[in-house]
Design a protein around this motif. Structure first.
Motif, PDB file in Angstrom:
ATOM      1  N   ALA A 100       0.659  -1.241   0.089  1.00  0.00           N
ATOM      2  CA  ALA A 100       0.034   0.119   0.034  1.00  0.00           C
ATOM      3  C   ALA A 100       0.750   1.348  -0.156  1.00  0.00           C
ATOM      4  O   ALA A 100       0.290   2.376  -0.246  1.00  0.00           O
ATOM      5  N   LEU A 101       2.114   1.270   0.424  1.00  0.00           N
ATOM      6  CA  LEU A 101       3.256   2.367   0.234  1.00  0.00           C
ATOM      7  C   LEU A 101       3.469   2.775  -1.018  1.00  0.00           C
ATOM      8  O   LEU A 101       4.065   3.617  -1.197  1.00  0.00           O
ATOM      9  N   ALA A 102       3.277   1.661  -1.890  1.00  0.00           N
ATOM     10  CA  ALA A 102       3.969   2.181  -3.294  1.00  0.00           C
ATOM     11  C   ALA A 102       2.625   2.857  -4.224  1.00  0.00           C
ATOM     12  O   ALA A 102       1.400   2.690  -3.846  1.00  0.00           O
ATOM     13  N   GLU A 103       2.847   3.116  -5.288  1.00  0.00           N
ATOM     14  CA  GLU A 103       1.853   3.740  -6.320  1.00  0.00           C
ATOM     15  C   GLU A 103       1.302   2.768  -7.112  1.00  0.00           C
ATOM     16  O   GLU A 103       0.227   2.802  -7.734  1.00  0.00           O
ATOM     17  N   CYS A 104       2.062   1.733  -7.509  1.00  0.00           N
ATOM     18  CA  CYS A 104       1.526   0.603  -8.115  1.00  0.00           C
ATOM     19  C   CYS A 104       2.271  -0.759  -7.742  1.00  0.00           C
ATOM     20  O   CYS A 104       3.279  -0.791  -7.527  1.00  0.00           O
ATOM     21  N   VAL A 105       1.575  -1.712  -7.879  1.00  0.00           N
ATOM     22  CA  VAL A 105       1.839  -3.196  -7.555  1.00  0.00           C
ATOM     23  C   VAL A 105       1.906  -4.072  -8.892  1.00  0.00           C
ATOM     24  O   VAL A 105       0.751  -4.263  -9.407  1.00  0.00           O
ATOM     25  N   MET A 106       2.861  -4.693  -9.056  1.00  0.00           N
ATOM     26  CA  MET A 106       3.209  -5.730 -10.040  1.00  0.00           C
ATOM     27  C   MET A 106       2.568  -7.206  -9.621  1.00  0.00           C
ATOM     28  O   MET A 106       3.245  -7.715  -8.759  1.00  0.00           O
ATOM     29  N   ILE A 107       1.948  -7.543 -10.570  1.00  0.00           N
ATOM     30  CA  ILE A 107       1.654  -9.201 -10.292  1.00  0.00           C
ATOM     31  C   ILE A 107       2.462  -9.922 -11.285  1.00  0.00           C
ATOM     32  O   ILE A 107       2.197  -9.706 -12.462  1.00  0.00           O
ATOM     33  N   ASN A 108       2.869 -10.995 -10.997  1.00  0.00           N
ATOM     34  CA  ASN A 108       3.536 -11.885 -11.893  1.00  0.00           C
ATOM     35  C   ASN A 108       2.613 -12.851 -12.501  1.00  0.00           C
ATOM     36  O   ASN A 108       1.601 -12.748 -12.332  1.00  0.00           O
ATOM     37  N   LYS A 109       3.386 -13.774 -13.509  1.00  0.00           N
ATOM     38  CA  LYS A 109       2.347 -14.731 -14.181  1.00  0.00           C
ATOM     39  C   LYS A 109       1.905 -15.776 -13.128  1.00  0.00           C
ATOM     40  O   LYS A 109       2.638 -16.226 -12.049  1.00  0.00           O
ATOM     41  N   GLY A 110       0.794 -16.482 -13.240  1.00  0.00           N
ATOM     42  CA  GLY A 110       0.259 -17.637 -12.395  1.00  0.00           C
ATOM     43  C   GLY A 110      -1.190 -18.011 -12.809  1.00  0.00           C
ATOM     44  O   GLY A 110      -1.616 -17.402 -13.746  1.00  0.00           O
ATOM     45  N   GLU A 111      -1.472 -18.965 -12.162  1.00  0.00           N
ATOM     46  CA  GLU A 111      -2.869 -19.610 -12.586  1.00  0.00           C
ATOM     47  C   GLU A 111      -4.133 -18.928 -11.792  1.00  0.00           C
ATOM     48  O   GLU A 111      -5.129 -19.180 -12.506  1.00  0.00           O
ATOM     49  N   TYR A 112      -3.758 -18.034 -10.868  1.00  0.00           N
ATOM     50  CA  TYR A 112      -4.780 -17.525 -10.002  1.00  0.00           C
ATOM     51  C   TYR A 112      -4.815 -16.092 -10.260  1.00  0.00           C
ATOM     52  O   TYR A 112      -4.761 -15.402  -9.122  1.00  0.00           O
ATOM     53  N   THR A 113      -4.485 -15.565 -11.100  1.00  0.00           N
ATOM     54  CA  THR A 113      -4.511 -13.944 -11.243  1.00  0.00           C
ATOM     55  C   THR A 113      -5.621 -13.313 -10.639  1.00  0.00           C
ATOM     56  O   THR A 113      -5.227 -12.160  -9.884  1.00  0.00           O
ATOM     57  N   ILE A 114      -6.744 -13.455 -11.081  1.00  0.00           N
ATOM     58  CA  ILE A 114      -7.986 -12.851 -10.731  1.00  0.00           C
ATOM     59  C   ILE A 114      -8.106 -12.837  -9.241  1.00  0.00           C
ATOM     60  O   ILE A 114      -8.479 -11.896  -8.478  1.00  0.00           O
ATOM     61  N   GLU A 115      -7.929 -14.202  -8.482  1.00  0.00           N
ATOM     62  CA  GLU A 115      -7.812 -14.273  -7.224  1.00  0.00           C
ATOM     63  C   GLU A 115      -6.924 -13.190  -6.268  1.00  0.00           C
ATOM     64  O   GLU A 115      -7.313 -13.026  -5.505  1.00  0.00           O
TER      65      GLU A 115
END
Length: 487
Positions: A437-452
């Protein structure tokens, strides 16, 4: 009581004098920046002056007397100091008051974040960057669902796939944006130098080889002069071997395999395996290799990167720059981009080496020659390079300094990774996601449960941001500040 207040006034006066003198000293540098970055650059320099001092005793006294202790004032540090002085009876002329107030700085970082990541629906929730998998190129429904679930930025890693696949992804993103009325920025990440394992002898056919602690294995650029049973690994980047010294550490696969350089020969380097932190004990092909003790004099911008720039310049909204170490690296990329287009794409530099951490203020000031500029804390490689035990401290320092420069930050690598891969989050990564929450953007890597992952991240960050915007810290001197102010 009276002597305490006199001491506080004296120390604040000295601090303000140092801030103003240092900003004046760096005036030529400040004048070279984009006009929208000038006030932010002054605030950064003021903050670095503050962080070059040990003010913990002063902070305690300020706190005791019910005054601001200067903690959580990164974004408006000089004006905060002036506000304390005013409470103690000092008066300033209007033109002496720093324009960089709390409200001004909040507006600045908000404007810069919107330029990079686009608009957000919820103020206190970071933008979400999703790393695209090859399969997304043929999965419009997934891309549309990601967009509807809060994706603000689509990340395409140029280390994988090809222009035809990237074009498919981009076309589907644009189609989904048109149909939903939602915005999504396209971020393309330059591959950078590919320092990855390439098995040359034993294990070459299967793409993996077993190793054990105490074993001697080899680094070489080819397999000449080795036996069939020798484990020989190419770092897949020419010219690295002569830079390696005896006693240097070598980490493979994010530090799972740890080695120490034992033998240095003309055409090969012998490394002794000192630790294997996995049950399988395997070195696989295409895994990262890190040399935390070795000064790697290799260009950040590779020939492959340059070949990707025409496509990126035409199709991307933001460009990510890997393996950045010095301001010269930024200038080299900017030169290449300006040959393709009069207007440079907004740049996000990735902090993933000790050199980048050491040069952080200079990197920020070079980047601030453009209106839109951001930074990614690439925690995977960075943790291996600087040591896992220092990662918590260093990522905090990077956040503070970027806050002082009003530079948007992307929090990246292993965010809710276990949830992404297995469908269940660990307790520790839930805590880590709250810190995002301290950052302006959060990066999500590749995976099977992206929506979750996106749903869980949003819930965690909303709860975390309701409790805090910043923490209260005490200010011991920072080495980053000391190094920059000696320049």
């Amino acid at each position: 009581m009276h002597s305490d207040l006199e001491y506080i006034k004296e120390q604040l006066c000295l601090l303000e004098e140092k801030m103003l003198k240092e900003a004046e000293k760096k005036q030529a540098l400040i004048n070279s920046l984009h006009s929208e970055q000038v006030d932010s650059a002054k605030n950064l320099i003021h903050y670095l002056v503050l962080r070059n001092q040990d003010i913990r005793e002063l902070q305690d006294l300020l706190h005791i007397h019910g005054l601001s202790s200067m903690a959580s004032s990164e974004s408006h540090v000089h004006r905060q100091l002036q506000a304390i002085n005013e409470r103690l009876g000092k008066t300033y002329d209007e033109q002496e008051l720093d324009v960089c107030t709390y409200a001004f700085s909040k507006l600045k970082i908000g404007e810069k974040s919107r330029l990079l990541f686009g608009p957000k629906t919820e103020t206190n929730v970071p933008s979400v960057m999703v790393t695209f998998d090859s399969g997304f190129a043929d999965d419009y429904a997934m891309i549309k669902s990601l967009l509807q679930n809060g994706m603000n930025v689509a990340r395409i890693n140029c280390a994988h796939d090809d222009e035809a696949t990237w074009a498919k992804m981009i076309n589907k993103i644009k189609k989904a944006c048109h149909q939903t009325g939602l915005e999504c920025k396209i971020y393309m990440d330059l591959a950078g130098p590919k320092i990855r394992t390439k098995l040359l002898e034993k294990g070459k056919e299967k793409g993996k080889v077993k190793v054990k602690e105490g074993q001697l294995i080899w680094l070489a650029e080819d397999d000449k002069g080795f036996e069939a049973d020798d484990i020989v690994i190419s770092p897949n980047e020419p010219g690295i071997l002569p830079m390696i010294k005896k006693g240097d550490r070598v980490y493979i696969d994010d530090g799972v395999i740890r080695c120490l350089v034992e033998k240095v020969k003309k055409d090969r380097v012998g490394i002794r395996v000192t630790r294997v932190s996995s049950e399988k004990g395997q070195i696989k092909a295409e895994k990262g290799i890190n040399f935390p003790d070795t000064l790697l004099d290799i260009p950040s911008l590779t020939e492959f990167d340059k070949s990707c720039l025409p496509f990126i310049s035409e199709n991307a909204d933001i460009i990510g720059y890997s393996f950045v170490k010095s301001p010269e690296d930024i200038r080299a990329l900017r030169t290449e981009l300006k040959q393709l287009n009069d207007h440079c794409l907004p740049l996000i530099i990735k902090i993933e080496t000790p050199e980048a951490v050491k040069n952080l203020p200079s990197l920020l000031l070079e980047g601030m020659k453009e209106q839109a500029f951001g930074l990614m804390i690439a925690r995977g490689d960075l943790a291996v390079e600087i040591g896992f035990e220092r990662m918590g401290e260093i990522q905090e320092e990077i956040l503070w300094i970027c806050e002082a420069a009003h530079i948007p930050v992307v929090w990246a690598t292993q965010v809710l990774e276990n949830l992404h891969k297995s469908g269940m989050a660990t307790r520790s990564e839930i805590t880590d996601a709250g810190h995002a929450a301290l950052a302006e953007c959060v990066m999500i890597n590749k995976g099977e449960y992206t929506i979750e992952v996106m749903e869980t991240l949003k819930d965690i960050v909303q709860r975390a941001s309701a409790h805090r915007i910043k923490k209260r810290f005490t200010f011991r001197p920072l080495k980053i500040a000391e190094r920059f102010l000696k320049l």
